[in-house]
Design a protein around this motif. Structure first.
Motif, PDB file in Angstrom:
ATOM      1  N   ILE A 169       0.964  -1.322  -0.086  1.00  0.00           N
ATOM      2  CA  ILE A 169       0.042   0.107  -0.636  1.00  0.00           C
ATOM      3  C   ILE A 169       0.731   1.417  -0.286  1.00  0.00           C
ATOM      4  N   PRO A 170       0.993   2.204  -1.106  1.00  0.00           N
ATOM      5  CA  PRO A 170       1.651   3.340  -0.710  1.00  0.00           C
ATOM      6  C   PRO A 170       1.268   3.912  -0.153  1.00  0.00           C
ATOM      7  N   TYR A 171       2.438   5.377  -0.037  1.00  0.00           N
ATOM      8  CA  TYR A 171       1.265   6.174   0.350  1.00  0.00           C
ATOM      9  C   TYR A 171       0.815   7.010  -0.024  1.00  0.00           C
ATOM     10  N   GLY A 172      -0.050   8.091   0.676  1.00  0.00           N
ATOM     11  CA  GLY A 172      -0.914   9.132   0.222  1.00  0.00           C
ATOM     12  C   GLY A 172      -0.238  10.401   0.050  1.00  0.00           C
ATOM     13  N   GLY A 173      -1.797  11.540  -0.323  1.00  0.00           N
ATOM     14  CA  GLY A 173      -1.114  12.692  -0.756  1.00  0.00           C
ATOM     15  C   GLY A 173      -2.475  13.653  -1.435  1.00  0.00           C
ATOM     16  N   ASP A 174      -2.280  14.882  -0.649  1.00  0.00           N
ATOM     17  CA  ASP A 174      -3.623  15.720  -1.320  1.00  0.00           C
ATOM     18  C   ASP A 174      -3.177  16.835  -2.636  1.00  0.00           C
ATOM     19  N   GLU A 175      -4.532  16.270  -3.355  1.00  0.00           N
ATOM     20  CA  GLU A 175      -4.951  17.222  -4.303  1.00  0.00           C
ATOM     21  C   GLU A 175      -4.530  18.678  -4.223  1.00  0.00           C
ATOM     22  N   VAL A 176      -3.715  19.570  -4.992  1.00  0.00           N
ATOM     23  CA  VAL A 176      -3.089  20.772  -4.734  1.00  0.00           C
ATOM     24  C   VAL A 176      -4.025  21.291  -6.177  1.00  0.00           C
ATOM     25  N   ALA A 286       4.446  15.930  -5.296  1.00  0.00           N
ATOM     26  CA  ALA A 286       4.715  16.912  -6.053  1.00  0.00           C
ATOM     27  C   ALA A 286       3.233  16.472  -7.642  1.00  0.00           C
ATOM     28  N   LEU A 287       3.580  14.871  -7.195  1.00  0.00           N
ATOM     29  CA  LEU A 287       2.204  14.569  -8.396  1.00  0.00           C
ATOM     30  C   LEU A 287       0.645  15.214  -7.986  1.00  0.00           C
ATOM     31  N   GLY A 288       0.496  15.548  -7.134  1.00  0.00           N
ATOM     32  CA  GLY A 288      -0.095  15.738  -6.252  1.00  0.00           C
ATOM     33  C   GLY A 288      -1.089  17.077  -6.791  1.00  0.00           C
TER      34      GLY A 288
END
Length: 370
Positions: A169-176, A286-288
């Motif tokens: 299960i990878p790490y998640g992030g917030d979309e900006v 950065a992707l987010g």
């Protein structure tokens, strides 16, 4: 449904990726009727105390020591305290996995997120590398189940234990989707007329290669290098700063979330030089933010950023990418779109947290049957 979270300094998050994840997971699970307890390291106080934060129960353990010694002391005390609790346990990181043998002896169910391959990092000396290697091995054996945050980490762990003992299960992030561009004025920057590096300034993060490659010629473009540089104390920091042209800016370490989001969101390119690790939180962020990514071309980064990023392997190939991409507006736009698609595909918090809950529920059910 009870979950106890160990291995971090506490919530709300103040110290980095694992704390951010723990905060997100705890609040998500509380919203789904779990009882969640997080062990928190404190600098003040004599006795253990308890509190509640947004529905999350916290157990505060005061530790007089600081640094690595304090972390080890905290993990020991938290693990000992956890032996008297009933429920499911999630340990974030294996740095003191030897302590978790007490939980295994007690018969508690402990799931361990094995983080990255810490003993491979160049920044650690022989003693630290040996400690991490031993604890990685022990975590693999002691944990009832293991979580890997990257397919390559799962492959690595599968050389220690059977494959079905590991869930990826990878790490998640917030979309900006937007950020305050006026904050760039603090550093004399304009949107899309600079690129950025956000990382710890260590050799394994390719700072020297990226800064040297950028500084080979005049770019009519800025490179912003965030990080805590101490050239008077650290020879590598001094080498990086001496290699920088006048177009490279060193603002220091910035902890204001709004400023970092603005700097990341409005950058022309996000540079990611990490050579060791799994799913790196800063790359996911950065992707987010829809950044066009230039990254070191190892297997870890290639899986996270996907085919839409540009990759280098050394200073020469990094320099070539600057020469090619800084002038190509269409390529930049395509790279930014690819980053957003990759983020939506794999790294949104709802997706990540639901995967965690499914795994925890399966172990909660097994524990209840026993």
């Amino acid at each position: 449904m009870k979950l106890f979270i160990l291995g971090i300094r506490g919530v709300p998050a103040q110290h980095g990726g694992f704390e951010t994840f723990a905060e997100k997971l705890a609040l998500f699970l509380v919203g789904n009727d779990w009882q969640v307890t997080v062990y928190c390291q404190e600098e003040k106080g004599e006795k253990i105390w308890e509190s509640d934060w947004q529905g999350v129960h916290r157990i505060h353990i005061p530790i007089k020591s600081s640094g690595a010694k304090g972390t080890v002391a905290f993990d020991w005390k938290a693990t000992c305290h956890a032996l008297s609790q009933e429920g499911l346990f999630l340990t974030l990181g294996y740095n003191t996995a030897c302590f978790n043998i007490l939980q295994r002896i007690k018969g508690q169910t402990n799931i361990i997120n094995m983080d990255g391959i810490e003993w491979r990092r160049n920044k650690w000396g022989p003693v630290a590398k040996t400690w991490f290697w031993i604890n990685e091995r022990m975590g693999c054996w002691i944990g009832n189940h293991l979580i890997a945050d990257h397919p390559k980490i799962k492959e690595h762990l599968a050389t220690r234990v059977r494959n079905d003992k590991i869930t990826m299960i990878p790490y998640g992030g917030d979309e900006v989707l937007d950020a305050d561009a006026s904050l760039l004025e603090l550093y004399g920057l304009e949107p899309h007329n600079y690129s950025i590096i956000i990382a710890r300034p260590e050799p394994e993060n390719s700072f020297l290669e990226m800064v040297s490659a950028f500084s080979k010629k005049t770019r009519n473009h800025k490179l912003v290098v965030l990080g805590n540089f101490t050239p008077g104390k650290n020879g590598y920091h001094k080498e990086v700063m001496e290699a920088a042209s006048e177009e490279v800016i060193f603002p220091g370490a910035i902890y204001d979330t709004a400023i970092i989001q603005s700097l990341r969101f409005h950058a022309r390119f996000y540079l990611h030089g990490h050579r060791v690790g799994g799913t790196n939180p800063s790359l996911v962020e950065a992707l987010g933010a829809g950044c066009a990514v230039i990254a070191h071309g190892n297997d870890f980064n290639r899986w996270v950023a996907g085919e839409g990023a540009a990759y280098f392997i050394d200073e020469a190939s990094c320099e070539a990418l600057f020469g090619e991409l800084l002038r190509d507006e269409n390529k930049k736009i395509k790279m930014k779109g690819a980053s957003r698609r990759r983020f939506q595909e794999c790294f949104t918090w709802p997706k990540i947290l639901q995967e965690y809950e499914r795994l925890l529920m399966s172990w909660q059910t097994n524990a209840s049957k026993e």
